[in-house]
Design a protein around this motif. Structure first.
Motif, PDB file in Angstrom:
ATOM      1  N   LEU A  84     -40.942 -36.387 -38.990  1.00  0.00           N
ATOM      2  CA  LEU A  84     -40.032 -36.082 -37.883  1.00  0.00           C
ATOM      3  C   LEU A  84     -39.068 -37.237 -37.619  1.00  0.00           C
ATOM      4  O   LEU A  84     -37.866 -37.043 -37.463  1.00  0.00           O
ATOM      5  CB  LEU A  84     -40.847 -35.823 -36.604  1.00  0.00           C
ATOM      6  CG  LEU A  84     -41.354 -34.400 -36.394  1.00  0.00           C
ATOM      7  CD1 LEU A  84     -42.281 -34.362 -35.191  1.00  0.00           C
ATOM      8  CD2 LEU A  84     -40.178 -33.454 -36.178  1.00  0.00           C
ATOM      9  N   VAL A  85     -39.635 -38.444 -37.593  1.00  0.00           N
ATOM     10  CA  VAL A  85     -38.822 -39.606 -37.258  1.00  0.00           C
ATOM     11  C   VAL A  85     -37.808 -39.892 -38.351  1.00  0.00           C
ATOM     12  O   VAL A  85     -36.646 -40.209 -38.082  1.00  0.00           O
ATOM     13  CB  VAL A  85     -39.725 -40.822 -37.006  1.00  0.00           C
ATOM     14  CG1 VAL A  85     -38.901 -42.092 -36.854  1.00  0.00           C
ATOM     15  CG2 VAL A  85     -40.560 -40.590 -35.761  1.00  0.00           C
ATOM     16  N   TYR A 113     -37.975 -43.806 -31.145  1.00  0.00           N
ATOM     17  CA  TYR A 113     -38.120 -42.500 -31.801  1.00  0.00           C
ATOM     18  C   TYR A 113     -39.574 -42.152 -32.038  1.00  0.00           C
ATOM     19  O   TYR A 113     -39.976 -41.006 -31.862  1.00  0.00           O
ATOM     20  CB  TYR A 113     -37.308 -42.460 -33.100  1.00  0.00           C
ATOM     21  CG  TYR A 113     -35.830 -42.299 -32.807  1.00  0.00           C
ATOM     22  CD1 TYR A 113     -35.372 -41.125 -32.173  1.00  0.00           C
ATOM     23  CD2 TYR A 113     -34.913 -43.294 -33.094  1.00  0.00           C
ATOM     24  CE1 TYR A 113     -34.029 -40.973 -31.864  1.00  0.00           C
ATOM     25  CE2 TYR A 113     -33.577 -43.151 -32.789  1.00  0.00           C
ATOM     26  CZ  TYR A 113     -33.132 -41.983 -32.176  1.00  0.00           C
ATOM     27  OH  TYR A 113     -31.816 -41.833 -31.865  1.00  0.00           O
ATOM     28  N   ARG A 117     -40.848 -40.949 -28.752  1.00  0.00           N
ATOM     29  CA  ARG A 117     -40.307 -39.678 -28.287  1.00  0.00           C
ATOM     30  C   ARG A 117     -40.869 -38.495 -29.071  1.00  0.00           C
ATOM     31  O   ARG A 117     -41.126 -37.441 -28.519  1.00  0.00           O
ATOM     32  CB  ARG A 117     -38.783 -39.698 -28.401  1.00  0.00           C
ATOM     33  CG  ARG A 117     -38.144 -38.896 -27.275  1.00  0.00           C
ATOM     34  CD  ARG A 117     -36.671 -38.954 -27.346  1.00  0.00           C
ATOM     35  NE  ARG A 117     -36.194 -38.366 -28.600  1.00  0.00           N
ATOM     36  CZ  ARG A 117     -34.927 -38.053 -28.817  1.00  0.00           C
ATOM     37  NH1 ARG A 117     -34.022 -38.273 -27.893  1.00  0.00           N
ATOM     38  NH2 ARG A 117     -34.550 -37.535 -29.972  1.00  0.00           N
ATOM     39  N   GLU A 118     -41.064 -38.707 -30.369  1.00  0.00           N
ATOM     40  CA  GLU A 118     -41.522 -37.594 -31.203  1.00  0.00           C
ATOM     41  C   GLU A 118     -43.038 -37.461 -31.200  1.00  0.00           C
ATOM     42  O   GLU A 118     -43.581 -36.573 -31.839  1.00  0.00           O
ATOM     43  CB  GLU A 118     -41.021 -37.788 -32.655  1.00  0.00           C
ATOM     44  CG  GLU A 118     -39.516 -37.896 -32.801  1.00  0.00           C
ATOM     45  CD  GLU A 118     -38.778 -36.631 -32.388  1.00  0.00           C
ATOM     46  OE1 GLU A 118     -39.441 -35.548 -32.320  1.00  0.00           O
ATOM     47  OE2 GLU A 118     -37.579 -36.701 -32.096  1.00  0.00           O
ATOM     48  N   HIS A 127     -44.758 -34.235 -30.418  1.00  0.00           N
ATOM     49  CA  HIS A 127     -44.436 -33.079 -31.281  1.00  0.00           C
ATOM     50  C   HIS A 127     -45.189 -33.127 -32.598  1.00  0.00           C
ATOM     51  O   HIS A 127     -45.042 -32.233 -33.408  1.00  0.00           O
ATOM     52  CB  HIS A 127     -42.925 -33.044 -31.577  1.00  0.00           C
ATOM     53  CG  HIS A 127     -42.104 -33.057 -30.309  1.00  0.00           C
ATOM     54  ND1 HIS A 127     -42.251 -32.105 -29.317  1.00  0.00           N
ATOM     55  CD2 HIS A 127     -41.143 -33.892 -29.855  1.00  0.00           C
ATOM     56  CE1 HIS A 127     -41.428 -32.373 -28.330  1.00  0.00           C
ATOM     57  NE2 HIS A 127     -40.741 -33.467 -28.627  1.00  0.00           N
TER      58      HIS A 127
END
Ligand SMILES: [Zn+2]
Length: 706
Positions: A70-71, A53, A56-57, A60
């Motif tokens: 975000l996570v 995660y 992936r984030e 952003h």
């Protein structure tokens, strides 16, 4: 470096653009995993859920705070520390873009560090150095399209069938096969073996490569690797980690060994059918090389070859060996001292058992492997070098790891407490130490024989014929008693003719005394008579010597049985007479016991029939040099006795250095026959440890030829 709470929100470093994120097979506990591929270094990095995660984030978010927010929307609990840890991982593996002056400085620092530590690097990496030789991917792809059809033919069944038949043929010609093996330990054979090894190993690597191609993986390089200074070929199939199917990955890892086993099968079969020729020798080398390397080395999960990687992939545990070693050592320390230290990684019962079993079996396997290699090295190198290599091997691979582990125990001493586990360990060690150090052994048992010190074997004084044979084995005879009468027809004839001659001469002499001869002629006649008389006397003596009489009272031994009319010559022993009052015991001890033996001490004899000798014995002396041959064949292993010996030119040559101990009877005891058995000798007490050291020292002295 990135934790900078004073200066407001931290900016995140930028990830490199060309990294690829993929799903991976689940880990050993069944948790989902992902992996990042770095195409520049051709390396894979596994990510847990947290890492996934974060990765992936990443794009952003601008700051650490944003990313964490975000996570954590995903129901994960990640804090700034976890993030720091992740960023350090990215930095260490060069997955971050280089922007700032500080990054460049950091990289430069790293390069200089690396230069300074070239020697350290060599020390740490000498165990495994890779030299890529070819980048075969394109060539492999082209070849693969041509040989693709082979995979569909299921040729391995053919190979197994041939292998089975080959095995039967080898068993039927087993003597030839082992004989060839024994004859092939010389220089030209070594060259052949190296040749066969190169061929077999190249086929092995191509096996990996083509199966990798079959599943669409890239083979980035093939080349030479040095594993503990030993050159081996390698194929880089890192790309296979991309495959989600465990079966496909396993079949790439095991492809090499399978190819070797097929080669072994086919070569064995061909060896069985090809007539005796140089081709047959080549087949023999290929067959033995591939059998040994595939079965003993490659499939063994305890060496870091294919078998190991297959097992580690099968279990889904990366770095199985180093991790198991840590767990194995931790487990050992806990069992010995009950330290209560947390295990090196989270463990459940099953995983713990598995890793401990793996680690301990690897240690046992290596112990025997390194001992075996040491012995081989010792036998194949010349003496002094052999001993040095043997010692280096033992010290470096066996003794040093044990010393290192004991060093760890010493460092952990402050954590050691008195608990049940440590008390048990302490008591057990005391017991073992006691058993080793206390001088238990104050007696040794040695093979021995009760025998006659005084004995005489009779031989004929010259060729003759038996007239009377008046003895039987084990018969008691008195001093002076005639035993054997022999007669020589030559002597009898000579006596007869001389007697006739003498009679004629005497008649002449009587005539001469009546005055018929001159004084000179009388003198000649007298000389003639006395010459013939002395000849007769010596003939009578020879005849007398053909009568064998007992020189002392005793027993007749079990010798040959002859009868009237048999011919004998001076080389044939007729019989042996033993003096029953001259009994002694001869015992045979090994060299290392000689110095412990007490002269004058008591001993006792026990016969092989279980009956003890009726008198005690006294140790008289030990002969100062080792015996060259055994005088009593019944004691040698050749005739089922306890002393290891070889029969050479009708003599029993002992394998070890054996010393003869003479023991006398304490009280008078007549014996009637020779008897085998054992004596219990009292010796200076000595412990198992001292005996062991003395034994090893003896071997060293003997083998070094000092
Ligand atoms: Zn391999």
């Amino acid at each position: 470096m990135f934790t900078d709470p004073m200066n407001g929100p931290r900016e995140l470093p930028r990830l490199r653009q060309n990294l690829r994120l993929m799903t991976a097979s689940p880990d050993e506990d069944g948790e989902p995993r992902w992996q990042i591929l770095d195409p520049l270094s051709n390396k894979f990095f596994f990510l847990s859920r947290t890492g996934f995660y974060l990765f992936r984030e990443w794009q952003h978010a601008k700051t650490a705070k944003e990313l964490l927010a975000l996570v954590n929307e995903r129901d994960l609990d990640i804090d700034a520390n976890d993030l720091d840890f992740f960023i350090r991982f990215l930095q260490l593996n060069h997955l971050i873009e280089i922007h700032t002056q500080r990054d460049v400085a950091r990289l430069q620092q790293e390069v200089t560090n690396r230069k300074q530590n070239a020697l350290m690097w060599l020390l740490h990496n000498y165990l495994f150095i890779k030299i890529p030789l070819v980048r075969p991917d394109l060539w492999l792809s082209r070849c693969f399209s041509k040989i693709k059809f082979l995979f569909r033919l299921r040729l391995h069944w053919v190979a197994f069938l041939l292998g089975g038949m080959g095995l039967v043929m080898v068993l039927r010609q087993w003597d030839t096969y082992t004989h060839t093996l024994q004859n092939f330990f010389n220089i030209s054979a070594i060259i052949y073996y190296v040749g066969a090894l190169v061929v077999v190993k190249t086929a092995h690597e191509l096996g990996h490569a083509f199966v990798a191609k079959r599943y669409g993986c890239r083979v980035s390089s093939m080349g030479l690797a040095f594993l503990v200074m030993t050159p081996i070929l390698y194929t880089d199939t890192t790309d296979a980690w991309r495959l989600r199917s465990r079966f496909q990955r396993l079949s790439i890892v095991t492809a090499g060994m399978r190819v070797e086993i097929y080669i072994a099968c086919v070569a064995t079969f061909l060896w069985g059918i090809v007539p005796d020729s140089s081709l047959r020798s080549v087949l023999f080398f290929v067959a033995t090389t591939s059998w040994i390397s595939s079965l003993l080395i490659n499939t063994s999960p305890f060496m870091r070859y294919d078998g190991y990687y297959a097992l580690s992939d099968f279990l889904g545990m990366e770095n199985l060996q180093p991790r198991s070693f840590l767990v194995g050592k931790w487990f050992l320390r806990e069992r010995l001292f009950g330290l209560g230290i947390a295990p090196p990684e989270p463990l459940n019962r099953k995983k713990c058992l598995l890793m401990v079993a793996y680690a301990w079996s690897t240690w046992v396997y290596r112990f025997f492997l390194f001992m075996g290699i040491a012995v081989l090295v010792y036998y194949f190198a010349f003496k002094l070098l052999g001993i040095i290599l043997f010692l280096v091997e033992i010290l470096w691979f066996l003794v040093w790891p044990i010393i290192k582990e004991i060093g760890w125990w010493f460092r952990l001493r402050e954590k050691m407490t008195i608990n049940r586990t440590s008390i048990v360990t302490f008591c057990l060690s005391l017991l073992i130490l006691g058993a080793l150090l206390i001088p238990w052994q104050s007696q040794i048992s040695a093979p021995a024989v009760v025998t006659f010190e005084r004995h005489q074997t009779f031989y004929p004084s010259e060729s003759a014929q038996v007239v009377a044979w008046q003895i039987t084995p084990d018969e008691k005879v008195e001093k002076g008693q005639p035993l054997i009468l022999l007669e020589s027809s030559d002597i009898e004839q000579d006596i007869h003719s001389i007697q006739i001659k003498l009679a004629a001469l005497q008649t002449q002499w009587q005539r001469a005394s009546s005055g018929a001869l001159s004084r000179d002629a009388q003198l000649t006649l007298q000389t003639q008579i006395s010459r013939e008389q002395s000849r007769l006397l010596s003939l009578l003596e020879r005849r007398e010597r053909l009568v064998v009489r007992a020189p002392f009272s005793g027993y007749i031994g079990e010798d040959r049985l002859l009868k009237k009319g048999d011919y004998v010559n001076e080389k044939m022993p007729l019989a042996t007479l033993y003096d029953p009052q001259s009994g002694i015991v001869k015992a045979y001890i090994k060299g290392q016991s000689v110095s412990r033996l007490k002269i004058g001490s008591q001993a006792s004899f026990m016969g092989n029939d279980g009956k003890p000798l009726a008198t005690k014995l006294v140790v008289e002396k030990v002969l100062p040099t080792a015996i060259t041959h055994l005088s009593y064949p019944g004691l040698s292993s050749v005739y089922g006795g306890p002393i290891a010996a070889q029969k050479m030119q009708q003599q029993m040559i002992p394998d070890d250095s054996i010393y003869e101990v003479i023991l006398s009877f304490q009280s008078k005891l007549p014996i009637t026959r020779q008897e085998y058995g054992r004596v219990d000798l009292s010796v200076k007490p000595s412990s198992y440890l001292v005996n062991g050291v003395r034994y090893i020292y003896g071997i060293l002295i003997r083998e070094s030829g000092f």
